[in-house]
Write a protein that holds these residues in place. Sequence first.
Motif, short mmCIF file in Angstrom:
data_model
loop_
_atom_site.label_atom_id
_atom_site.label_comp_id
_atom_site.label_asym_id
_atom_site.label_seq_id
_atom_site.Cartn_x
_atom_site.Cartn_y
_atom_site.Cartn_z
N ALA A 295 0.84 -1.20 0.00
CA ALA A 295 0.00 0.00 0.00
C ALA A 295 0.87 1.25 0.00
O ALA A 295 0.57 2.24 -0.68
N ILE A 296 1.95 1.23 0.78
CA ILE A 296 2.88 2.37 0.80
C ILE A 296 3.46 2.60 -0.60
O ILE A 296 3.50 3.72 -1.11
N ALA A 297 3.89 1.52 -1.24
CA ALA A 297 4.47 1.63 -2.58
C ALA A 297 3.43 2.13 -3.58
O ALA A 297 3.74 2.97 -4.43
N ALA A 298 2.22 1.64 -3.49
CA ALA A 298 1.16 2.07 -4.41
C ALA A 298 0.87 3.55 -4.25
O ALA A 298 0.57 4.25 -5.22
N ASN A 299 0.98 4.05 -3.04
CA ASN A 299 0.69 5.46 -2.77
C ASN A 299 1.84 6.38 -3.15
O ASN A 299 1.67 7.59 -3.25
N SER A 300 3.03 5.79 -3.37
CA SER A 300 4.21 6.61 -3.65
C SER A 300 4.53 6.72 -5.13
O SER A 300 5.38 7.49 -5.52
N GLY A 301 3.87 5.93 -5.95
CA GLY A 301 4.15 5.98 -7.37
C GLY A 301 5.20 4.99 -7.82
O GLY A 301 5.61 5.00 -8.97
N VAL A 302 5.64 4.11 -6.92
CA VAL A 302 6.68 3.15 -7.28
C VAL A 302 6.11 2.02 -8.14
O VAL A 302 6.78 1.47 -8.99
N VAL A 303 4.86 1.66 -7.91
CA VAL A 303 4.25 0.57 -8.67
C VAL A 303 3.06 1.11 -9.44
O VAL A 303 2.57 2.21 -9.18
N PRO A 304 2.54 0.36 -10.43
CA PRO A 304 1.37 0.82 -11.19
C PRO A 304 0.16 1.06 -10.28
O PRO A 304 0.09 0.59 -9.15
N ASP A 305 -0.78 1.81 -10.81
CA ASP A 305 -2.00 2.15 -10.07
C ASP A 305 -1.72 3.06 -8.89
O ASP A 305 -2.43 3.05 -7.89
N SER A 306 -0.66 3.85 -8.98
CA SER A 306 -0.35 4.77 -7.89
C SER A 306 -1.44 5.80 -7.76
O SER A 306 -2.13 6.15 -8.72
N TYR A 307 -1.60 6.31 -6.51
CA TYR A 307 -2.59 7.32 -6.17
C TYR A 307 -4.02 6.81 -6.33
O TYR A 307 -4.96 7.61 -6.36
N ALA A 308 -4.19 5.49 -6.52
CA ALA A 308 -5.54 4.93 -6.59
C ALA A 308 -6.01 4.73 -5.16
O ALA A 308 -5.76 3.69 -4.54
N ILE A 309 -6.71 5.72 -4.63
CA ILE A 309 -7.10 5.69 -3.22
C ILE A 309 -7.92 4.45 -2.85
O ILE A 309 -7.64 3.80 -1.84
N PRO A 310 -8.92 4.07 -3.66
CA PRO A 310 -9.70 2.87 -3.29
C PRO A 310 -8.83 1.62 -3.18
O PRO A 310 -9.04 0.79 -2.29
N ARG A 311 -7.84 1.47 -4.08
CA ARG A 311 -6.97 0.29 -4.03
C ARG A 311 -6.12 0.31 -2.76
O ARG A 311 -5.94 -0.73 -2.11
N VAL A 312 -5.59 1.46 -2.41
CA VAL A 312 -4.78 1.57 -1.19
C VAL A 312 -5.64 1.26 0.03
O VAL A 312 -5.22 0.52 0.93
N ILE A 313 -6.84 1.81 0.08
CA ILE A 313 -7.73 1.57 1.21
C ILE A 313 -8.05 0.09 1.34
O ILE A 313 -8.05 -0.48 2.44
N ASP A 314 -8.30 -0.57 0.20
CA ASP A 314 -8.64 -1.99 0.24
C ASP A 314 -7.49 -2.82 0.81
O ASP A 314 -7.71 -3.70 1.67
N MET A 315 -6.25 -2.55 0.39
CA MET A 315 -5.11 -3.30 0.91
C MET A 315 -4.93 -3.06 2.41
O MET A 315 -4.65 -4.00 3.17
N LEU A 316 -5.11 -1.82 2.84
CA LEU A 316 -4.91 -1.51 4.25
C LEU A 316 -6.02 -2.10 5.12
O LEU A 316 -5.76 -2.51 6.26
N ARG A 317 -7.23 -2.13 4.60
CA ARG A 317 -8.31 -2.76 5.37
C ARG A 317 -8.03 -4.24 5.57
O ARG A 317 -8.26 -4.80 6.65
N GLN A 318 -7.53 -4.90 4.54
CA GLN A 318 -7.15 -6.30 4.70
C GLN A 318 -6.01 -6.44 5.72
O GLN A 318 -6.00 -7.37 6.53
N SER A 319 -5.08 -5.50 5.67
CA SER A 319 -3.94 -5.56 6.57
C SER A 319 -4.36 -5.46 8.04
O SER A 319 -3.93 -6.27 8.87
N VAL A 320 -5.21 -4.48 8.36
CA VAL A 320 -5.60 -4.31 9.77
C VAL A 320 -6.53 -5.42 10.23
O VAL A 320 -6.59 -5.73 11.43
N ASP A 321 -7.25 -6.05 9.30
CA ASP A 321 -8.08 -7.21 9.68
C ASP A 321 -7.19 -8.37 10.11
O ASP A 321 -7.51 -9.10 11.07
N LEU A 322 -6.06 -8.55 9.41
CA LEU A 322 -5.15 -9.64 9.72
C LEU A 322 -4.28 -9.34 10.93
O LEU A 322 -3.89 -10.26 11.66
N ASP A 323 -3.94 -8.07 11.13
CA ASP A 323 -3.08 -7.68 12.26
C ASP A 323 -3.64 -6.39 12.87
O ASP A 323 -3.19 -5.29 12.55
#
Length: 525
Positions: free
Chosen positions: A211-239
């Motif tokens: 999610a950090i990389a996606a938000n920084s422009g290092v990987v494709p789909d950067s600045y895609a807020i919904p995608r970042v939110i989805d990954m982080l929601r999965q992350s906090v559910d697991l930990d």
Amino acid sequence: RYLSREPLEARGDAWRFGLARFGRRKLRALAGALALFSVLAAAVGLTLTLSRKGPAPPRPRSVAVLPLVNGTADQSLDYLSVALADEIYRTLGYARSLSLRPPQAAARYGGSGVDLQKAGHELRAATIVSGRFIKEGSRLQITLDLRDVETNRTMWDDVFDVPAADIMAMQAETASKTRRAMAPLLGVSEFVTENPPKPKNEEAYRLYLRAIAANSGVVPDSYAIPRVIDMLRQSVDLDPSYAPAWEFLASAYLNDAWFGDGGQDAMTRFRELSAKAEALDPENIRFRAELLYDLSVKWGRAGESEMTRGRAYRELEDLLRRRPDNARAHFIASWILRDAGSLAEAARECDISILIDAQDAGARSCGVTFMLLGDYKRAFDYLDTDPGSEVSRAVSIDVLVRQNKVPEALHQAEGKVPQWGAYNVLVAYLQHRPAREIAALAHEVKPVIDPEINFFSAAHLAYAGQTDAALAMLKTAIEAGYCSYPAIDTDPLFAGLRRRPEYQAVRSAGQACGQEFLRQRDEKQ
């Protein structure tokens, strides 16, 4: 005399005048001056004590952590470039008296072939952390380099390896190297906590890093807020115990409220998640300070907040008592005070912030404070901390117009003109464009989510003679908590507005806004 913005030359009997002025100041200003004097006296005393005991320890430095270079052809590992830098940045974030450059600024210097000394100068950092990683079989080899920018020499370097599949081992080893080997060379003698947040779930941590990389422009789909939110929601559910993931998720929802389509729902989620993050990691002072500001602002369409501006400032003062060395917290204090119209106090916090970290480009916003005070030289001093940014260029136009330096203002406006704050109306007026064209441009100016931008729009509209639109925009800014008083009484751009009969009602609203802030700030717990 400096705090009073008086000349520093020695003249006959000047001390009597300065002493009289000092005695007439308000009690709060006196207390602030005495507190600052105490800090300086303590610093002098400490310096003398250390000099008697021998060489002083290394002074804390300003640090920028660059993305690490992926030395392999495996693009699936690209996300580790930002992820490893984030771990170093977070570990150093708990060090006392250390100034860190924002990761967003450092992210521009990713990839191989970067001139580290040039990057350090541009980031205004005394020290650069860089490195690279390569995958060899089942192992991940990581190289770290700590470089002094002035001499362009390596202060420390190290190579270590971890199992490529064990992402948590990578986190633990990187944090340990940063804390035990790197930090002492930066003059760090103390961390605010011995137990910073640690990830407990492999997949959750990997999602957080991606999610950090996606938000920084290092990987494709950067600045895609919904995608970042989805990954982080999965992350906090697991930990659910890993505070950085909650902090990042809260910030993603705030961005969705600001720049996306999240609106009120996103702002509600931001507030809920911020409370969770704050409870898990109370030692992250920067997050908590910025959170207090964000919670206290009435962000237009994103809804109201239960946190009043005065209460936010009270709580921020508590943070500053714990971490008086934190330049960013002092800057946030200046921001709240500026919004509330307490400009002299805001200026004092700006000066403390820049005294702690003279190279912090984020302090450019303090240029607005001094512009509103009519101290245009000091305004440019702050804007020059980040001369190439859009914000500095935009505010420079405002300062020059207030000095009646129209040719210089138009020169600043050449090329891309900022699209916020009705700058197109201001520039058209300065260019003596037809009145009909200026009126048409003014008609297109709408309130935005940030109340300070609405204040700028009101000033530009008023200066361009669009007084009806200016009055409406100024009311919007004040209703959203940007008090605008006493600036509107002295700001030359509002001169035409002050002749309107409706101005007194707006002025009274601005006064009431500032008085309410003071009441909230000073009320007993």
